[in-house]
Design a protein around this motif. Structure first.
Motif, PDB file in Angstrom:
ATOM      1  N   ASP A 192     -10.618  35.424 -26.361  1.00 16.75           N
ATOM      2  CA  ASP A 192     -11.742  36.259 -25.936  1.00 16.75           C
ATOM      3  C   ASP A 192     -11.294  37.692 -25.656  1.00 16.75           C
ATOM      4  OD1 ASP A 192     -10.438  36.098 -23.434  1.00 16.75           O
ATOM      5  OD2 ASP A 192     -11.692  34.437 -22.781  1.00 16.75           O
ATOM      6  N   ASN A 193     -12.277  38.570 -25.536  1.00 14.72           N
ATOM      7  CA  ASN A 193     -12.004  39.987 -25.299  1.00 14.72           C
ATOM      8  C   ASN A 193     -11.376  40.232 -23.934  1.00 14.72           C
ATOM      9  OD1 ASN A 193     -12.946  41.277 -27.745  1.00 14.72           O
ATOM     10  ND2 ASN A 193     -15.014  40.656 -27.139  1.00 14.72           N
ATOM     11  N   ARG A 194     -11.724  39.397 -22.971  1.00 17.88           N
ATOM     12  CA  ARG A 194     -11.156  39.563 -21.627  1.00 17.88           C
ATOM     13  C   ARG A 194      -9.640  39.380 -21.675  1.00 17.88           C
ATOM     14  NH1 ARG A 194     -13.656  39.687 -16.698  1.00 17.88           N
ATOM     15  NH2 ARG A 194     -12.187  40.368 -15.099  1.00 17.88           N
ATOM     16  N   SER A 195      -9.184  38.400 -22.449  1.00 18.34           N
ATOM     17  CA  SER A 195      -7.747  38.167 -22.588  1.00 18.34           C
ATOM     18  C   SER A 195      -7.057  39.372 -23.227  1.00 18.34           C
ATOM     19  CB  SER A 195      -7.496  36.910 -23.428  1.00 18.34           C
ATOM     20  OG  SER A 195      -7.974  35.759 -22.779  1.00 18.34           O
ATOM     21  N   LYS A 196      -7.681  39.923 -24.229  1.00 13.54           N
ATOM     22  CA  LYS A 196      -7.094  41.098 -24.885  1.00 13.54           C
ATOM     23  C   LYS A 196      -7.026  42.268 -23.924  1.00 13.54           C
ATOM     24  CE  LYS A 196      -7.421  44.070 -28.946  1.00 13.54           C
ATOM     25  NZ  LYS A 196      -8.143  44.350 -30.211  1.00 13.54           N
ATOM     26  N   SER A 197      -8.084  42.439 -23.139  1.00 11.53           N
ATOM     27  CA  SER A 197      -8.105  43.522 -22.145  1.00 11.53           C
ATOM     28  C   SER A 197      -7.007  43.324 -21.099  1.00 11.53           C
ATOM     29  CB  SER A 197      -9.474  43.569 -21.468  1.00 11.53           C
ATOM     30  OG  SER A 197      -9.499  44.517 -20.434  1.00 11.53           O
ATOM     31  N   ASN A 198      -6.817  42.089 -20.658  1.00 11.54           N
ATOM     32  CA  ASN A 198      -5.777  41.810 -19.658  1.00 11.54           C
ATOM     33  C   ASN A 198      -4.385  42.067 -20.228  1.00 11.54           C
ATOM     34  OD1 ASN A 198      -7.360  41.162 -17.460  1.00 11.54           O
ATOM     35  ND2 ASN A 198      -7.504  38.991 -17.997  1.00 11.54           N
ATOM     36  N   LEU A 199      -4.195  41.759 -21.507  1.00  8.53           N
ATOM     37  CA  LEU A 199      -2.901  42.046 -22.128  1.00  8.53           C
ATOM     38  C   LEU A 199      -2.668  43.554 -22.239  1.00  8.53           C
ATOM     39  CD1 LEU A 199      -2.633  39.336 -24.931  1.00  8.53           C
ATOM     40  CD2 LEU A 199      -1.284  39.502 -22.836  1.00  8.53           C
ATOM     41  N   SER A 200      -3.724  44.293 -22.456  1.00  8.99           N
ATOM     42  CA  SER A 200      -3.593  45.758 -22.524  1.00  8.99           C
ATOM     43  C   SER A 200      -3.091  46.324 -21.199  1.00  8.99           C
ATOM     44  CB  SER A 200      -4.933  46.390 -22.893  1.00  8.99           C
ATOM     45  OG  SER A 200      -5.310  46.037 -24.203  1.00  8.99           O
ATOM     46  N   LYS A 201      -3.508  45.692 -20.104  1.00  7.78           N
ATOM     47  CA  LYS A 201      -3.034  46.125 -18.787  1.00  7.78           C
ATOM     48  C   LYS A 201      -1.522  45.923 -18.650  1.00  7.78           C
ATOM     49  CE  LYS A 201      -7.423  44.828 -16.584  1.00  7.78           C
ATOM     50  NZ  LYS A 201      -8.056  43.883 -15.642  1.00  7.78           N
ATOM     51  N   LEU A 202      -1.010  44.975 -19.424  1.00  9.70           N
ATOM     52  CA  LEU A 202       0.435  44.707 -19.411  1.00  9.70           C
ATOM     53  C   LEU A 202       1.153  45.502 -20.497  1.00  9.70           C
ATOM     54  CD1 LEU A 202       0.252  40.804 -19.077  1.00  9.70           C
ATOM     55  CD2 LEU A 202       0.683  42.441 -17.241  1.00  9.70           C
ATOM     56  N   HIS A 203       0.399  46.391 -21.156  1.00  5.06           N
ATOM     57  CA  HIS A 203       0.937  47.209 -22.253  1.00  5.06           C
ATOM     58  C   HIS A 203       1.330  46.350 -23.456  1.00  5.06           C
ATOM     59  CE1 HIS A 203       0.882  50.462 -19.356  1.00  5.06           C
ATOM     60  NE2 HIS A 203       1.652  49.748 -18.537  1.00  5.06           N
ATOM     61  N   ILE A 204       0.601  45.252 -23.629  1.00  8.00           N
ATOM     62  CA  ILE A 204       0.763  44.395 -24.803  1.00  8.00           C
ATOM     63  C   ILE A 204      -0.385  44.731 -25.755  1.00  8.00           C
ATOM     64  CG2 ILE A 204       0.907  42.041 -25.683  1.00  8.00           C
ATOM     65  CD1 ILE A 204       3.185  42.728 -23.792  1.00  8.00           C
ATOM     66  N   ASP A 205      -0.064  45.396 -26.854  1.00  3.22           N
ATOM     67  CA  ASP A 205      -1.113  45.888 -27.752  1.00  3.22           C
ATOM     68  C   ASP A 205      -1.135  45.171 -29.098  1.00  3.22           C
ATOM     69  OD1 ASP A 205      -1.934  47.877 -25.876  1.00  3.22           O
ATOM     70  OD2 ASP A 205      -0.193  49.087 -26.461  1.00  3.22           O
ATOM     71  N   ASN A 206      -0.466  44.045 -29.190  1.00  2.57           N
ATOM     72  CA  ASN A 206      -0.433  43.306 -30.451  1.00  2.57           C
ATOM     73  C   ASN A 206      -1.284  42.036 -30.383  1.00  2.57           C
ATOM     74  OD1 ASN A 206       1.192  41.982 -28.662  1.00  2.57           O
ATOM     75  ND2 ASN A 206       2.871  41.586 -30.079  1.00  2.57           N
ATOM     76  N   ALA A 207      -2.361  42.088 -29.595  1.00  5.70           N
ATOM     77  CA  ALA A 207      -3.252  40.936 -29.441  1.00  5.70           C
ATOM     78  C   ALA A 207      -4.444  41.061 -30.381  1.00  5.70           C
ATOM     79  CB  ALA A 207      -3.725  40.815 -27.994  1.00  5.70           C
ATOM     80  N   THR A 208      -4.848  39.923 -30.945  1.00  3.74           N
ATOM     81  CA  THR A 208      -6.015  39.857 -31.817  1.00  3.74           C
ATOM     82  C   THR A 208      -6.966  38.799 -31.291  1.00  3.74           C
ATOM     83  OG1 THR A 208      -4.693  40.444 -33.755  1.00  3.74           O
ATOM     84  CG2 THR A 208      -6.815  39.389 -34.169  1.00  3.74           C
ATOM     85  N   VAL A 209      -8.236  39.166 -31.129  1.00  4.54           N
ATOM     86  CA  VAL A 209      -9.227  38.179 -30.715  1.00  4.54           C
ATOM     87  C   VAL A 209      -9.550  37.301 -31.921  1.00  4.54           C
ATOM     88  CG1 VAL A 209     -11.541  37.807 -29.798  1.00  4.54           C
ATOM     89  CG2 VAL A 209     -10.185  39.744 -28.988  1.00  4.54           C
ATOM     90  N   ASN A 210      -9.315  36.033 -31.762  1.00 10.73           N
ATOM     91  CA  ASN A 210      -9.476  35.095 -32.868  1.00 10.73           C
ATOM     92  C   ASN A 210     -10.113  33.822 -32.323  1.00 10.73           C
ATOM     93  OD1 ASN A 210      -9.061  34.415 -35.624  1.00 10.73           O
ATOM     94  ND2 ASN A 210      -7.304  33.153 -35.081  1.00 10.73           N
ATOM     95  N   GLY A 211     -10.827  33.106 -33.137  1.00 12.86           N
ATOM     96  CA  GLY A 211     -11.379  31.836 -32.691  1.00 12.86           C
ATOM     97  C   GLY A 211     -10.291  30.803 -32.488  1.00 12.86           C
TER      98      GLY A 211
END
Length: 426
Positions: A192-211
Motif C-alpha cells: 500500500d501507499n502508506r508503506s511506501k510513505s513510511n519507507l520514504s521517511k527512512l530514506h528508502i526510495d526503492n519501494a514499489t506499490v504492488n499487489g
C-alpha cells in the motif's frame, strides 16, 4: 549491534537444541518444537549436500518464506520464473509446517531447506553452498545477518508483499538494526501507499506499490481441476462449513460450539497443526461422531458423521471449493492465516478480531465479504444470517470474485525484476 544480535542467535540456537533434547526424553515437548529443533540440528550439512547437486550452468534464485502461508505468495512467482527463465530455485522455511509440506511435493523447486539460524557462520556457509544470484524474502522476513552478508557479497535481495506500519520496529528507539537491514534490499514491493510513505521517511526510495502475489496464487489454485472423492462423499448434497487453519484453543472453542449448535450442517475442520494432541482435542470438544480423513476409505459410511477433520497439511486451498461458508483461524493471535483462499471461491469468511495489521481483512470487511468475530455469539449470529439467505450469498460471491480479479496481476512485475537481476549477474 550486529555482533550482539549474532551472539544472541548463537545462544538461542544452543538453548533450543539442548532444551529440545531434554523435552524429547521427557516426552512432554510440543511436536512442532521438536520437529523444528531436529530440522536445525544438522541443517548446514543438509544444505551443503543438497546445494552441491545444483546445475551451476544456471543462475540460482533463493526464495525464503517463514511458513506455508507465505509460501502461497511465492508459488506463482516460482511458477513464472521457471516458465520464463532457466534457473535453479532454492526454497527455505523457518517453520516446520512450511518445510514439511513443500519438501514432500515441490514442483518447480530444486532444493527445499530449513533456514539455518541467522548467525554469521551459518550465513556465510549457506551463501557459500547455495551461491544465489539473488535472494527473495516474503512479507516481513528481516534476517539481519543474512541480509548483511548478501549486501557484502553484492548479491541483490528483494522483499515482496511488505507492509511497513507506523508502529513497525523501524520507527522504534531499538530499530537501528531493522533500519539497516531494510536498506540492504535492492527492491521492496509493498502492498500500500502508506508503506511506501513510511519507507520514504527512512530514506528508502526503492519501494514499489504492488499487489499481493497471493491473489495470483489463489486464482490459479481455484482454476486448477482438483477433486477429492472422499470429501465429495462426505458432503453429498449438503452445504459445508469449512473451518480452515484452526490455530489455537480460542479458534477451536468457538468452532466446536458452532458445530454443536448447528446439527443440521456438515463441517470440515482443517487444523493448522495435525499432531496427536491437537486431533484428540478436536475430537473431545465436538459432540457426535468425528471422522478423520486418513482413517477413512472408499467404503466409509458418513451417514452418522457431521464432522470431517483433515488430518494432513497442504490441500486446504483446494478443499475450500467444497464449502459454502468459511472460518479462518489465527485471528485471535498475530498469525491470521490466508482469508483470500476461501474468498476466491466466492464465499463469506469469518475470522478472529486481531486484524489491525491486516489490510486485506479490513478491505474484505468493508466489502461485506469478511466478518471479524470476537466470540461464539458473534460467529453464530453471522452464520445464522447467512445460512438461509441465498440472495446474500450470491451478492457476496459476486463481490468476492470482483475483489480477487481486481487484485491479481502483481506476479509479473516481481518476476520481471528478478529476471532483470539474474540476467545482469550472469
Amino acid at each position: 549491534m550486529l555482533y550482539i544480535y549474532d551472539f544472541g542467535m548463537r545462544i538461542a540456537r544452543r538453548a533450543i537444541l539442548s532444551f529440545s533434547k531434554l523435552k524429547l526424553k521427557s516426552k512432554e515437548s510440543p511436536a512442532k518444537f521438536v520437529r523444528f529443533a531436529n530440522g536445525q540440528r544438522h541443517v548446514m550439512e543438509t544444505v551443503e549436500k543438497g546445494a552441491a547437486k545444483l546445475d551451476r550452468s544456471r543462475p540460482t534464485v533463493w526464495i525464503h518464506a517463514s511458513s506455508l502461508g507465505e509460501f502461497g505468495i511465492s508459488r506463482p512467482i516460482i511458477k513464472a520464473l521457471k516458465e520464463k527463465y532457466d534457473c535453479n530455485i532454492v526454497m527455505t522455511f523457518f517453520s516446520p509446517t512450511g518445510y514439511e509440506a513443500v519438501s514432500k511435493n515441490h514442483p518447480g523447486i530444486d532444493c527445499v531447506f530449513y533456514l539455518p539460524f541467522d548467525t554469521s557462520k551459518n550465513a556465510s556457509r549457506f551463501l557459500d553452498a547455495v551461491k544465489p544470484s539473488c535472494a527473495v524474502f516474503m512479507v516481513s522476513e528481516y534476517w539481519h545477518t543474512y541480509l548483511y552478508q548478501l549486501k557484502k557479497r553484492n548479491i541483490p535481495a528483494l522483499l515482496v508483499s511488505a507492509v511497513i506500519r507506523d508502529d513497525s520496529p523501524f520507527f522504534k528507539w531499538y530499530g537501528n538494526l531493522y533500519r539497516k537491514s531494510i536498506s540492504y534490499f535492492k527492491q521492496v514491493f509493498v502492498l500500500d501507499n502508506r508503506s511506501k510513505s513510511n519507507l520514504s521517511k527512512l530514506h528508502i526510495d526503492n519501494a514499489t506499490v504492488n499487489g499481493d502475489p497471493l491473489f495470483d496464487n489463489v486464482s490459479v489454485v481455484a482454476a486448477t481441476q482438483w477433486k477429492d472423492e472422499l470429501i465429495e462423499r462426505f458432503a453429498g448434497d449438503n452445504p459445508i462449513f469449512l473451518a480452515g487453519s484452526i490455530h489455537d484453543d480460542k479458534d477451536l472453542e468457538i468452532i466446536a460450539q458452532l458445530v454443536n449448535t448447528h446439527k443440521d450442517v456438515r463441517f470440515i475442520i482443517v487444523p493448522h497443526e495435525t499432531g496427536k494432541e491437537t486431533l484428540q482435542h478436536i475430537e473431545s470438544a465436538i459432540e457426535g461422531n468425528v471422522r478423520f480423513y486418513t482413517q477413512c476409505n472408499q467404503t466409509t459410511d458418513f451417514n452418522d458423521s457431521r464432522v470431517l477433520v483433515i488430518d494432513f497439511v497442504g490441500a486446504l486451498a483446494y478443499i475450500y471449493r467444497y464449502a459454502s461458508w468459511a472460518y479462518v483461524g489465527g485471528g485471535f493471535t498475530k498469525l491470521l492465516h490466508s482469508i483470500i483462499e476461501p474468498a476466491v471461491y466466492g464465499m463469506p469468511v469469518a475470522f478472529g478480531p486481531n486484524i489491525h495489521r491486516k489490510a486485506i481483512a479490513r478491505e474484505m470487511i468493508d466489502l461485506g465479504i469478511g466478518k471479524s468475530v470476537s466470540d461464539f455469539h458473534e460467529l453464530d449470529k453471522w452464520f445464522r444470517e447467512l445460512k438461509d439467505s441465498p440472495e446474500k450469498l450470491k451478492s457476496i460471491s459476486e463481490k468476492a470474485a470482483e475483489y480477487v480479479v481486481k487484485n491479481t496481476g502483481s506476479t509479473p512485475r516481481v518476476v520481471a525484476k528478478i529476471g532483470e537481476v539474474i540476467c545482469s549477474k550472469n
